[in-house]
Design a protein around this motif. Structure first.
Motif, short mmCIF file in Angstrom:
data_model
loop_
_atom_site.label_atom_id
_atom_site.label_comp_id
_atom_site.label_asym_id
_atom_site.label_seq_id
_atom_site.Cartn_x
_atom_site.Cartn_y
_atom_site.Cartn_z
N ILE A 98 38.79 -5.89 38.20
CA ILE A 98 38.20 -7.03 37.49
C ILE A 98 39.35 -7.88 36.95
N THR A 99 39.45 -9.11 37.44
CA THR A 99 40.53 -10.00 37.00
C THR A 99 39.93 -11.31 36.50
N SER A 100 40.59 -11.91 35.52
CA SER A 100 40.19 -13.22 35.03
C SER A 100 41.43 -13.95 34.53
N ASN A 101 41.29 -15.24 34.32
CA ASN A 101 42.40 -16.03 33.78
C ASN A 101 41.85 -17.25 33.06
N CYS A 102 42.69 -17.83 32.22
CA CYS A 102 42.39 -19.14 31.66
C CYS A 102 43.51 -20.08 32.11
N VAL A 103 43.20 -21.36 32.19
CA VAL A 103 44.13 -22.33 32.76
C VAL A 103 45.32 -22.54 31.83
N SER A 104 46.52 -22.50 32.37
CA SER A 104 47.73 -22.71 31.58
C SER A 104 47.66 -24.03 30.85
N GLY A 105 47.96 -23.99 29.55
CA GLY A 105 47.96 -25.20 28.75
C GLY A 105 46.59 -25.61 28.26
N ASN A 106 45.53 -24.89 28.66
CA ASN A 106 44.18 -25.27 28.27
C ASN A 106 43.31 -24.06 27.95
N CYS A 107 43.92 -22.95 27.57
CA CYS A 107 43.16 -21.75 27.24
C CYS A 107 42.37 -21.98 25.95
N PRO A 108 41.15 -21.48 25.85
CA PRO A 108 40.42 -20.74 26.90
C PRO A 108 39.38 -21.60 27.60
N PHE A 109 39.67 -22.87 27.83
CA PHE A 109 38.62 -23.80 28.23
C PHE A 109 38.56 -24.04 29.74
N GLY A 110 38.87 -23.07 30.52
CA GLY A 110 38.72 -23.17 31.96
C GLY A 110 39.38 -21.98 32.63
N GLY A 111 38.80 -21.50 33.71
CA GLY A 111 39.41 -20.36 34.38
C GLY A 111 38.50 -19.76 35.43
N THR A 112 38.91 -18.59 35.92
CA THR A 112 38.17 -17.91 36.99
C THR A 112 37.97 -16.45 36.66
N LEU A 113 36.99 -15.88 37.33
CA LEU A 113 36.73 -14.43 37.30
C LEU A 113 36.61 -13.97 38.74
N ASP A 155 35.51 -5.17 44.93
CA ASP A 155 34.99 -3.82 45.19
C ASP A 155 35.75 -3.30 46.41
N THR A 156 36.77 -2.49 46.15
CA THR A 156 37.64 -2.06 47.26
C THR A 156 36.94 -1.08 48.19
N ALA A 157 35.94 -0.36 47.68
CA ALA A 157 35.23 0.60 48.53
C ALA A 157 34.43 -0.11 49.62
N ASN A 158 33.81 -1.24 49.24
CA ASN A 158 32.98 -1.99 50.18
C ASN A 158 33.67 -3.25 50.69
N ARG A 159 34.89 -3.50 50.21
CA ARG A 159 35.64 -4.70 50.58
C ARG A 159 34.83 -5.97 50.35
N LYS A 160 34.33 -6.09 49.13
CA LYS A 160 33.58 -7.28 48.74
C LYS A 160 34.23 -7.93 47.53
N LEU A 161 34.19 -9.26 47.50
CA LEU A 161 34.69 -10.02 46.37
C LEU A 161 33.53 -10.77 45.71
N TYR A 162 33.63 -10.88 44.38
CA TYR A 162 32.66 -11.63 43.59
C TYR A 162 33.46 -12.64 42.77
N LEU A 163 33.04 -13.90 42.82
CA LEU A 163 33.83 -14.99 42.27
C LEU A 163 33.01 -15.84 41.31
N ALA A 164 33.63 -16.24 40.19
CA ALA A 164 33.03 -17.21 39.27
C ALA A 164 34.12 -18.11 38.74
N TRP A 165 33.76 -19.35 38.41
CA TRP A 165 34.73 -20.29 37.84
C TRP A 165 34.00 -21.25 36.91
N ALA A 166 34.70 -21.75 35.93
CA ALA A 166 34.07 -22.63 34.95
C ALA A 166 35.12 -23.38 34.17
#
Length: 269
Positions: free
Chosen positions: A208-223, A227-238
């Protein structure tokens, strides 16, 4: 490589191991007075009594010789968490020392000292050209072509716990292509938000990884959840203006426990 230990009166050029130094202890290096002065408007890099660089934080880190070119390397930045400091180099190639700052917005690139030059480089991969700057005493920093590497598989890297930020998925063609396909037309939006101070947690076969945009935390980023067992990715951004943001695949395809992770992440907006 030659490195230069220092002491109060002068700095003698010796062959040794480069180590971090405290700027407050430096009084004379390569025949010039070099020190950091803490003033009302931030810290100043002082050279022979004149301010050569001013920022929230100025740190002298390394003293060395590239071939026959003596240099001092350090970091300069706001001193905050939202944007990492960038390297600067003091060159002593002429009677008057000059200061060059690596021309990137924030952050550092790994460096390698050569014969009369220092290469700052983040190697490229297929589909991503990387980033590289060459420093020489004569020209300062100049953009150059980064070397290319075969990074292997992102899934293998996750098994070795080598990915620790959302933009880490971009270093591997397979996971980068997966994200591009997952985001579709919104991929440029994701790319604008994917770099910045990260968090990462490995939970069994999930990352599980997330970030906030440099210079604008915490007002933008991704999640990004992998799932390495099933080789699936789940993505969110805002961003603050688009809260709670968007997610891929459709929320109905997210496992129930990962929906809770998504909701917790969205709650910050």
């Amino acid at each position: 490589m030659k490195s230069v230990p220092f002491y109060i009166a002068t700095v003698a050029i010796l062959i040794g191991v480069t180590f971090p130094v405290s700027a407050q202890n430096v009084t004379s290096i390569f025949g010039h007075e070099i020190y950091v002065s803490d003033q009302d408007d931030g810290e100043h890099l002082m050279i022979d009594g004149t301010s050569a660089l001013n920022d929230g934080q100025v740190i002298i880190w390394e003293i060395g010789v590239a071939g026959d070119a003596p240099f001092i390397m350090g970091w300069t930045g706001s001193g905050g968490r939202m944007c990492a400091s960038v390297p600067f180099i003091i060159s002593f190639a002429t009677d008057t020392p000059s200061v060059d700052v690596l021309p990137i917005e924030c952050g550092r690139l790994p460096h390698k000292i050569g014969d009369g030059e220092i290469l700052f480089e983040s190697p490229g991969i297929p589909g991503n050209p990387g980033l590289a700057y060459l420093w020489t005493p004569e020209a300062g920093f100049t953009s150059t072509t980064a070397s290319l590497i075969d990074p292997g598989s992102g899934w293998d890297a996750m098994r070795q716990r080598e990915i620790s930020a959302p933009n880490g998925f971009l270093a591997f063609p397979d996971t980068r292509d997966y994200l591009r396909e997952l985001a579709g037309d919104a991929f440029p939006d994701v790319m604008r938000l994917i770099s910045g101070p990260p968090d990462a947690t490995y939970r069994g076969t999930r990352l599980i990884t997330s970030n906030c945009v440099s210079g604008n935390c915490p007002f933008g980023g991704t999640l990004i959840i992998a799932d390495t067992a099933n080789r699936k990715l789940y993505l969110a951004w805002a961003t603050q203006d688009t809260a709670p943001g968007k997610s891929r695949p459709a929320i109905s395809e997210w496992p129930e426990d990962l929906r809770q992770v998504l909701q917790d992440w969205q709650s910050r907006w």
